[in-house]
Design a protein around this motif. Structure first.
Motif, PDB file in Angstrom:
ATOM      1  N   LYS A   1       0.818  -1.220  -0.013  1.00  0.00           N
ATOM      2  CA  LYS A   1       0.122   0.090   0.044  1.00  0.00           C
ATOM      3  C   LYS A   1       0.699   1.071  -0.042  1.00  0.00           C
ATOM      4  CE  LYS A   1      -3.208   2.463   2.779  1.00  0.00           C
ATOM      5  NZ  LYS A   1      -4.326   2.572   4.186  1.00  0.00           N
ATOM      6  N   LEU A   2       0.596   2.087  -1.116  1.00  0.00           N
ATOM      7  CA  LEU A   2       1.371   3.323  -1.132  1.00  0.00           C
ATOM      8  C   LEU A   2       0.485   4.490  -0.832  1.00  0.00           C
ATOM      9  CD1 LEU A   2       4.207   4.878  -1.548  1.00  0.00           C
ATOM     10  CD2 LEU A   2       3.314   4.897  -4.148  1.00  0.00           C
ATOM     11  N   VAL A   3       0.993   5.683   0.129  1.00  0.00           N
ATOM     12  CA  VAL A   3      -0.004   6.503   0.522  1.00  0.00           C
ATOM     13  C   VAL A   3       0.663   7.805  -0.398  1.00  0.00           C
ATOM     14  CG1 VAL A   3      -0.830   8.054   2.079  1.00  0.00           C
ATOM     15  CG2 VAL A   3      -0.812   5.391   2.579  1.00  0.00           C
ATOM     16  N   PHE A   4      -0.145   8.437  -1.173  1.00  0.00           N
ATOM     17  CA  PHE A   4       0.318   9.610  -1.966  1.00  0.00           C
ATOM     18  C   PHE A   4       0.316  10.919  -1.021  1.00  0.00           C
ATOM     19  CE2 PHE A   4      -0.506   6.451  -5.010  1.00  0.00           C
ATOM     20  CZ  PHE A   4       0.580   6.354  -5.550  1.00  0.00           C
ATOM     21  N   GLY A   5       0.831  10.969   0.217  1.00  0.00           N
ATOM     22  CA  GLY A   5       0.856  12.098   1.225  1.00  0.00           C
ATOM     23  C   GLY A   5       1.443  11.679   2.345  1.00  0.00           C
ATOM     24  N   SER A   6       1.472  12.855   2.974  1.00  0.00           N
ATOM     25  CA  SER A   6       2.665  12.989   4.405  1.00  0.00           C
ATOM     26  C   SER A   6       1.704  12.723   5.663  1.00  0.00           C
ATOM     27  CB  SER A   6       3.312  14.402   4.390  1.00  0.00           C
ATOM     28  OG  SER A   6       2.405  15.294   4.266  1.00  0.00           O
ATOM     29  N   GLY A   7       0.456  12.690   5.634  1.00  0.00           N
ATOM     30  CA  GLY A   7      -0.249  12.178   6.852  1.00  0.00           C
ATOM     31  C   GLY A   7      -1.622  11.134   6.363  1.00  0.00           C
ATOM     32  N   SER A   8      -2.424  11.465   7.371  1.00  0.00           N
ATOM     33  CA  SER A   8      -3.967  10.568   7.197  1.00  0.00           C
ATOM     34  C   SER A   8      -4.843  11.210   6.236  1.00  0.00           C
ATOM     35  CB  SER A   8      -4.523  10.842   8.685  1.00  0.00           C
ATOM     36  OG  SER A   8      -5.019  11.964   8.854  1.00  0.00           O
ATOM     37  N   GLY A   9      -4.821  12.323   6.024  1.00  0.00           N
ATOM     38  CA  GLY A   9      -5.534  12.965   4.899  1.00  0.00           C
ATOM     39  C   GLY A   9      -6.990  13.094   5.577  1.00  0.00           C
ATOM     40  N   GLY A  10      -7.070  12.739   6.748  1.00  0.00           N
ATOM     41  CA  GLY A  10      -8.399  12.923   7.361  1.00  0.00           C
ATOM     42  C   GLY A  10      -8.394  13.597   8.864  1.00  0.00           C
ATOM     43  N   ARG A  11      -8.889  12.654   9.975  1.00  0.00           N
ATOM     44  CA  ARG A  11      -9.002  13.076  11.242  1.00  0.00           C
ATOM     45  C   ARG A  11      -7.727  12.897  11.938  1.00  0.00           C
ATOM     46  NH1 ARG A  11     -14.206  10.186  13.206  1.00  0.00           N
ATOM     47  NH2 ARG A  11     -14.264  11.828  14.628  1.00  0.00           N
ATOM     48  N   GLU A  12      -7.094  11.733  11.911  1.00  0.00           N
ATOM     49  CA  GLU A  12      -5.962  11.643  12.666  1.00  0.00           C
ATOM     50  C   GLU A  12      -4.563  12.677  12.546  1.00  0.00           C
ATOM     51  OE1 GLU A  12      -4.265   7.384  13.502  1.00  0.00           O
ATOM     52  OE2 GLU A  12      -2.492   8.245  12.413  1.00  0.00           O
ATOM     53  N   LYS A  13      -4.190  13.017  13.586  1.00  0.00           N
ATOM     54  CA  LYS A  13      -3.048  13.862  13.297  1.00  0.00           C
ATOM     55  C   LYS A  13      -1.557  13.369  13.162  1.00  0.00           C
ATOM     56  CE  LYS A  13      -5.877  17.661  15.896  1.00  0.00           C
ATOM     57  NZ  LYS A  13      -5.805  18.272  16.934  1.00  0.00           N
ATOM     58  N   PRO A  14      -0.875  13.909  12.284  1.00  0.00           N
ATOM     59  CA  PRO A  14      -1.164  15.002  11.097  1.00  0.00           C
ATOM     60  C   PRO A  14      -1.762  14.450  10.201  1.00  0.00           C
ATOM     61  CG  PRO A  14       0.938  14.149  11.074  1.00  0.00           C
ATOM     62  CD  PRO A  14       0.381  13.164  12.303  1.00  0.00           C
ATOM     63  N   ALA A  15      -2.643  15.438   9.508  1.00  0.00           N
ATOM     64  CA  ALA A  15      -3.324  15.335   8.339  1.00  0.00           C
ATOM     65  C   ALA A  15      -2.616  15.070   7.420  1.00  0.00           C
ATOM     66  CB  ALA A  15      -4.506  16.194   8.136  1.00  0.00           C
ATOM     67  N   GLY A  16      -1.595  15.918   7.199  1.00  0.00           N
ATOM     68  CA  GLY A  16      -0.593  15.995   6.299  1.00  0.00           C
ATOM     69  C   GLY A  16      -1.100  16.617   5.014  1.00  0.00           C
ATOM     70  N   LYS A  17      -0.206  16.807   3.901  1.00  0.00           N
ATOM     71  CA  LYS A  17      -0.768  17.219   2.783  1.00  0.00           C
ATOM     72  C   LYS A  17      -0.632  16.144   1.530  1.00  0.00           C
ATOM     73  CE  LYS A  17       1.170  21.740   4.018  1.00  0.00           C
ATOM     74  NZ  LYS A  17       2.069  22.839   3.407  1.00  0.00           N
ATOM     75  N   ARG A  18      -1.627  16.341   0.807  1.00  0.00           N
ATOM     76  CA  ARG A  18      -1.682  15.409  -0.436  1.00  0.00           C
ATOM     77  C   ARG A  18      -0.514  15.453  -1.477  1.00  0.00           C
ATOM     78  NH1 ARG A  18      -6.859  17.284  -3.409  1.00  0.00           N
ATOM     79  NH2 ARG A  18      -6.139  19.229  -2.375  1.00  0.00           N
ATOM     80  N   TRP A  19      -0.170  14.649  -2.025  1.00  0.00           N
ATOM     81  CA  TRP A  19       0.980  14.546  -2.687  1.00  0.00           C
ATOM     82  C   TRP A  19       2.455  15.056  -2.184  1.00  0.00           C
ATOM     83  CZ3 TRP A  19      -0.103  11.246  -6.575  1.00  0.00           C
ATOM     84  CH2 TRP A  19      -1.496  11.070  -6.979  1.00  0.00           C
ATOM     85  N   ALA A  20       2.409  15.184  -0.857  1.00  0.00           N
ATOM     86  CA  ALA A  20       3.750  15.641  -0.338  1.00  0.00           C
ATOM     87  C   ALA A  20       4.661  14.584   0.199  1.00  0.00           C
ATOM     88  CB  ALA A  20       3.180  16.802   0.632  1.00  0.00           C
ATOM     89  N   GLN A  21       5.800  14.609  -0.091  1.00  0.00           N
ATOM     90  CA  GLN A  21       6.584  13.581   0.391  1.00  0.00           C
ATOM     91  C   GLN A  21       7.392  13.845   1.582  1.00  0.00           C
ATOM     92  OE1 GLN A  21       9.324  12.115  -2.635  1.00  0.00           O
ATOM     93  NE2 GLN A  21       8.058  11.975  -4.295  1.00  0.00           N
ATOM     94  N   PRO A  22       7.641  12.973   2.680  1.00  0.00           N
ATOM     95  CA  PRO A  22       7.717  11.410   2.223  1.00  0.00           C
ATOM     96  C   PRO A  22       6.416  10.673   2.189  1.00  0.00           C
ATOM     97  CG  PRO A  22       8.357  11.602   4.578  1.00  0.00           C
ATOM     98  CD  PRO A  22       8.032  13.118   4.012  1.00  0.00           C
ATOM     99  N   TYR A  23       6.233   9.958   1.060  1.00  0.00           N
ATOM    100  CA  TYR A  23       5.028   9.120   1.108  1.00  0.00           C
ATOM    101  C   TYR A  23       5.202   8.133   2.091  1.00  0.00           C
ATOM    102  CZ  TYR A  23       4.137  11.229  -3.499  1.00  0.00           C
ATOM    103  OH  TYR A  23       3.711  11.990  -4.494  1.00  0.00           O
ATOM    104  N   HIS A  24       4.347   7.164   2.383  1.00  0.00           N
ATOM    105  CA  HIS A  24       4.158   6.144   3.130  1.00  0.00           C
ATOM    106  C   HIS A  24       3.784   4.930   2.293  1.00  0.00           C
ATOM    107  CE1 HIS A  24       3.236   9.495   6.054  1.00  0.00           C
ATOM    108  NE2 HIS A  24       3.565   8.817   6.971  1.00  0.00           N
ATOM    109  N   LEU A  25       4.904   3.889   2.562  1.00  0.00           N
ATOM    110  CA  LEU A  25       4.447   2.627   2.019  1.00  0.00           C
ATOM    111  C   LEU A  25       4.691   1.637   3.127  1.00  0.00           C
ATOM    112  CD1 LEU A  25       4.694   0.655  -0.708  1.00  0.00           C
ATOM    113  CD2 LEU A  25       7.307   0.809  -0.170  1.00  0.00           C
TER     114      LEU A  25
END
Length: 495
Positions: free
Chosen positions: A433-457
């Motif tokens: 699973k590869l997440v294209f962002g630096s956080g949850s993109g939702g409610r869990e902190k940090p929400a992070g930013k979309r398409w911002a590295q480092p990604y999560h694998l």
């Protein structure tokens, strides 16, 4: 009738056609989707759950339990779009968030839906429950978009009956969104004349208009009664039917009925989950009474992960004192990371239980990743429909091979795309699973930013809780998955 004490009669003959498995008489199809039901809420998924879910436990024993099923989004409107159309909602203008009760339709008039497809195949189709895909109300004053003035005497346009359903009874959006009224086909059953003030947590609902016949605590029972009537009437005709039943619970407001209040160790939320289980049980009972259990494919799932989770500031959001105490050691999405709206699996990995007597092996388990958008292609195969148009169900794959054997056949599913409430993407291919962002993109902190590295694998086979980011040590996997994601986006389809 208590179906837990009543054996199910099996043994109808199945005819295997090139397009899929079809019963001697084409099977009825029932798709029940709870609202915000967590992966860890059900005892058949989490042995540590203290919420009695006897009906879904039994259904899992009688059929197949998917352990890696995903909603098309981590929030509800986009998921519903995918369920109905077989297409990821992020391919539309809806890139994030959800609609409200007065929003215009998201599904375009020329878009083939699972209901419309089955209508053409000779099925009677019904939607009973929460629509939340937009309706054309007659709005006479839209100065306040969240609370517009509506002429409720005018029939609705472009609702479920214009999107492939012969019958609709339900509500326009979530149970915490106005207008608080029932809709039957194109008309409200009673004009909303009562103004409700907003309710604080945990029994949360927004300010809005309510009709006198709409009592929130009774909604699940009313929907079950409507479903029972529909099943009995359609079964009597001998013709196949498709029932799409999107329940509005256990989404907020947590308003369990007196019958279930105090029945679990997990507070009001747990009681409400128990009531959802009992509502599913009523539908299964209805199939028994109608004599169509043997020839009915039933699927039960959730539209996304649960909103319930334990954090130090949880009381400021959605937890009452009893639920805080119950959730000090685990949460509704355990053992997954995150919550509803997150790109983490807690946001979108959901229960998915299938019962189809004579076809699905009792007590079977499937570990293959699947997605709600697969409903449409599955229904096509079940109904004997040979092929889908190129401009429909672009992301849908038939689950019939999995239902028969637990494994894909020659054609495997494309990677599953995940999408958070704020629009963050992830892709799932096999164990990766590869997440294209630096956080949850939702409610869990940090929400992070979309398409911002480092990604999560993550290696989801070895690390279901998404704790070990392997992004830096597996660049070749990252490159492959990123290319696959960009291709799926550019092509406009994955099927």
């Amino acid at each position: 009738m208590n179906r837990l004490k009543r054996p199910i009669v099996l043994g109808f003959l199945a005819v295997f056609l090139a397009s899929g498995v079809v019963a001697e008489a084409r099977p009825n199809i029932v798709f029940i989707m709870a609202d915000d039901l967590g992966y860890g809420d059900l005892q058949c998924y989490a042995s540590g759950s203290a919420i009695p879910t006897p009906y879904l436990n039994e259904m899992a024993a009688e059929g197949m339990r998917f352990t890696d099923a995903h909603s098309g989004s981590a929030v509800c409107t986009p998921t519903r779009y995918g369920v109905i159309t077989g297409r990821y909602s992020w391919r539309t203008e809806m890139k994030r968030g959800v609609l409200n009760g007065y929003s215009p339709p998201l599904i375009k008039p020329d878009r083939l839906t699972v209901g419309g497809m089955l209508q053409e195949a000779g099925y009677d189709t019904a939607c009973i429950g929460k629509w939340h895909l937009g309706l054309d109300w007659t709005i006479v004053d839209d100065s306040n978009p969240k609370l517009p003035r509506v002429d409720y005497s005018v029939p609705l346009k472009n609702g479920p009956t214009a999107r492939g359903f012969d019958y609709f009874f339900g509500i326009s959006a979530s149970l915490d969104m106005s207008p608080y009224c029932y809709i039957e086909n194109e008309l409200v059953t009673m004009e909303p004349t009562i103004v409700e003030a907003a309710s604080p947590f945990p029994k949360f609902w927004r300010e809005g208009e309510r009709s006198e016949d709409f009592v929130m605590v009774e909604v699940l029972d009313v929907l079950a009664e409507k479903a029972d009537r529909y099943i009995q009437e359609r079964a009597a005709t001998g013709e196949p039917f498709f029932l799409y039943m999107p329940l509005p619970a256990p989404h907020k407001p947590i308003i369990e009925s007196d019958e279930f209040a105090g029945k679990t160790e997990w507070g009001p939320y747990g009681d409400f989950v128990m009531q959802v289980d009992a509502t599913v049980g009523k539908v299964l009972d209805s199939l028994d009474v109608a004599g169509v259990t043997d020839n009915t494919l039933v699927m039960v799932t959730s539209d996304n992960g649960s909103f319930m989770y334990h954090t130090p500031d949880a009381a400021e959001d959605h937890l009452d004192d009893a639920s805080i105490q119950a959730y000090t050691e685990r949460d509704s999405n355990a053992p997954l990371r995150g919550t509803k709206a997150d790109v983490w699996d807690g946001g979108h990995r959901v229960p998915f239980i299938v019962r189809w007597p004579g076809v699905v092996e009792e007590g079977s388990i499937c570990d293959e990743p699947i997605c709600h958008v697969d409903l449409m292609a599955t229904c096509a195969a079940v109904a004997g429909i040979k092929g889908l148009p190129k401009d429909a169900a672009e992301d849908s794959f038939s689950l019939v091979p999995l239902l028969k054997t637990g494994k894909w056949g020659e054609e495997r599913r494309a990677p599953v795309v995940h999408h958070s409430g704020s629009g963050m993407f992830a892709i799932r291919d096999g164990k990766w699973k590869l997440v294209f962002g630096s956080g949850s993109g939702g409610r869990e902190k940090p929400a992070g930013k979309r398409w911002a590295q480092p990604y999560h694998l993550f290696d989801m086979n070895a690390d279901i809780g998404e704790t070990d980011n392997l992004y830096e040590v597996n660049p070749e996997v990252v490159q492959r998955l990123e290319a696959a994601m960009l291709e799926l986006m550019a092509e406009g389809r994955s099927r």
